[in-house]
Motif scaffolding. Structure first.
Motif, PDB file in Angstrom:
ATOM      1  N   ASN A   3       0.828  -1.194   0.000  1.00 40.08           N
ATOM      2  CA  ASN A   3       0.000   0.000   0.000  1.00 40.08           C
ATOM      3  C   ASN A   3       0.871   1.256   0.000  1.00 40.08           C
ATOM      4  O   ASN A   3       1.979   1.262   0.538  1.00 40.08           O
ATOM      5  CB  ASN A   3      -0.901   0.024   1.241  1.00 40.08           C
ATOM      6  N   SER A 334       3.973   0.672  -6.349  1.00 44.52           N
ATOM      7  CA  SER A 334       3.402   1.207  -5.114  1.00 44.52           C
ATOM      8  C   SER A 334       4.339   1.081  -3.921  1.00 44.52           C
ATOM      9  O   SER A 334       4.284   1.885  -2.981  1.00 44.52           O
ATOM     10  CB  SER A 334       2.077   0.502  -4.803  1.00 44.52           C
ATOM     11  N   SER A 371      -5.921   6.194  -0.032  1.00 45.15           N
ATOM     12  CA  SER A 371      -6.820   5.048   0.137  1.00 45.15           C
ATOM     13  C   SER A 371      -7.452   4.662  -1.196  1.00 45.15           C
ATOM     14  O   SER A 371      -7.564   3.460  -1.519  1.00 45.15           O
ATOM     15  CB  SER A 371      -7.914   5.360   1.160  1.00 45.15           C
ATOM     16  N   ASN A 374      -4.879   2.924  -3.265  1.00 40.82           N
ATOM     17  CA  ASN A 374      -4.565   1.579  -2.774  1.00 40.82           C
ATOM     18  C   ASN A 374      -5.630   0.563  -3.191  1.00 40.82           C
ATOM     19  O   ASN A 374      -5.334  -0.640  -3.255  1.00 40.82           O
ATOM     20  CB  ASN A 374      -4.419   1.612  -1.250  1.00 40.82           C
ATOM     21  N   VAL A 377      -4.336  -0.953  -6.298  1.00 38.87           N
ATOM     22  CA  VAL A 377      -3.038  -1.635  -6.276  1.00 38.87           C
ATOM     23  C   VAL A 377      -3.218  -3.130  -6.497  1.00 38.87           C
ATOM     24  O   VAL A 377      -4.093  -3.738  -5.880  1.00 38.87           O
ATOM     25  CB  VAL A 377      -2.323  -1.372  -4.932  1.00 38.87           C
TER      26      VAL A 377
END
Length: 377
Positions: A3, A334, A371, A374, A377
């Motif tokens: 993350n 990431s 957020s 993520n 991701v």
């Protein structure tokens, strides 16, 4: 895939109580040291609490006790006295009516900026340890695992506290590197990451070295990095963050040296994390530099782009923040991106373009955008 975490550049708005104490010390008027220390402890606790509430993963003490990110060294090191000449950035000189407006609005904070007039030596790490203790206690209270503390780089000290003692800029930088070395090592030894503030690698081009060519300036900037890396010789690279910027002020910024020109200099710093501006209108396009020069980004570098601006009271939409983050995720993945801010929100005690409550709203938007990123991701 990891993350994307969140952080910021370091300084945050200070309360009026804190500002009053800082300027009492700055102006050498009477204040009670125990009350001063208690006010700093209380303020750091609240600053960390607000960061946690905003969703910030890697927090700082907000530079609460410091008058500014660079000139605080005059209080902790010998060798400084008198006053340095004030020199406005070249872009502001191009627009004198705007420069005057900034001055009339208090846009040029009044604080001591002495020259170096003697040997630079540490007065001890007592004040630093107070800062470290306050931050670590607050982190423990609010359940934060990762924290960082800012420190001035040799180069930025030489930018704001001009040399009037050593035989050359090189000698001054060497003395500063030797003097600051213990501060850097102390921060990391106490379990915090170290952030070096290095606007000298960009801002000083249009503030101090205006008569140079870009090529000549890059040679100076590389000399600054050599001094910094020397001071970091005993600090593990994976504990170091370096922040580059062009000046945290609203202005034309039409004299800013391009990121493309100082890119190699930034990448040569002994740091794991590099923090840089990509949200304000003058540098938002420069994400493409990282895309186009991906092969030149060392594999151990983590990019910390500013995904919220620090000179405007607009609160970025989380979707825009997501888009900005994902541009860098697409470049390095990431696991090598942390979402940050363009600069600090409280560069100088008592002065900031962004309302304190809005500053934390921006950090919330930063976290919300992360957020969203993520999820992809």
């Amino acid at each position: 895939m990891s993350n994307v975490l969140t952080t910021h550049v370091g300084s945050l708005p200070r309360t009026q109580k804190v500002v009053d104490f800082i300027f009492a010390r700055e102006n050498e008027t009477h204040f009670d040291q125990e009350n001063f220390d208690a006010a700093m402890t209380e303020a750091v606790d609240e600053t960390v609490r607000k960061q946690v509430a905003a969703g910030v993963d890697i927090v700082s003490d907000g530079e609460t006790s410091k008058i500014s990110y660079a000139t605080y060294v005059k209080d902790r090191y010998t060798g400084f006295s008198g006053d340095s000449e004030r020199n406005a950035p070249a872009d502001l000189k191009m627009f004198p009516s705007f420069l005057q407006r900034l001055a009339d609005d208090g846009g040029t904070p009044q604080y001591a900026r002495p020259k170096c007039t003697g040997d630079v030596r540490s007065k001890g790490q007592g004040e630093l340890m107070k800062d470290i203790t306050n931050l670590k206690i607050a982190m423990g209270k609010h359940g934060v695992e990762r924290g960082f503390m800012n420190a001035a780089s040799p180069g930025v000290i030489s930018l704001f506290l001009q040399n009037d003692h050593y035989s050359s800029r090189e000698a001054y930088l060497a003395a500063l590197a030797d003097a600051m070395k213990e501060e850097y090592e102390t921060i990391v030894a106490n379990g915090l990451d170290l952030q070096l503030d290095c606007p000298d690698l960009a801002l000083s081009r249009h503030m101090l070295f205006t008569e140079m060519s870009d090529t000549e300036f890059v040679k100076v900037a590389n000399m600054h990095v050599e001094a910094l890396n020397h001071a970091l010789q005993n600090v593990p690279q994976d504990r170091v963050r370096v922040h580059i910027c062009w000046g945290n002020y609203e202005g034309p910024h039409c004299c800013d040296i391009p990121m493309d020109t100082v890119f190699s200099t930034l990448m040569s710093t002994k740091s794991r994390y590099v923090l840089f501006e990509t949200s304000n209108p003058r540098h938002a396009h420069e994400w493409a530099v990282f895309r186009d020069r991906k092969a030149e980004i060392p594999e151990d570098k983590v990019l910390v782009p500013g995904v919220v601006d620090t000179t405007t009271n607009f609160v970025e939409h989380p979707e825009l923040v997501r888009q900005r983050i994902e541009k860098f995720v697409d470049i390095v993945g990431s696991g090598r991106v942390i979402a940050g801010s363009d600069c600090g929100f409280g560069t100088f005690a008592g002065f900031g373009a962004v309302d304190p409550d809005i500053a934390y709203a921006k950090l919330s938007a930063l976290s919300e955008g992360a957020s969203l990123a993520n999820r992809n991701v």
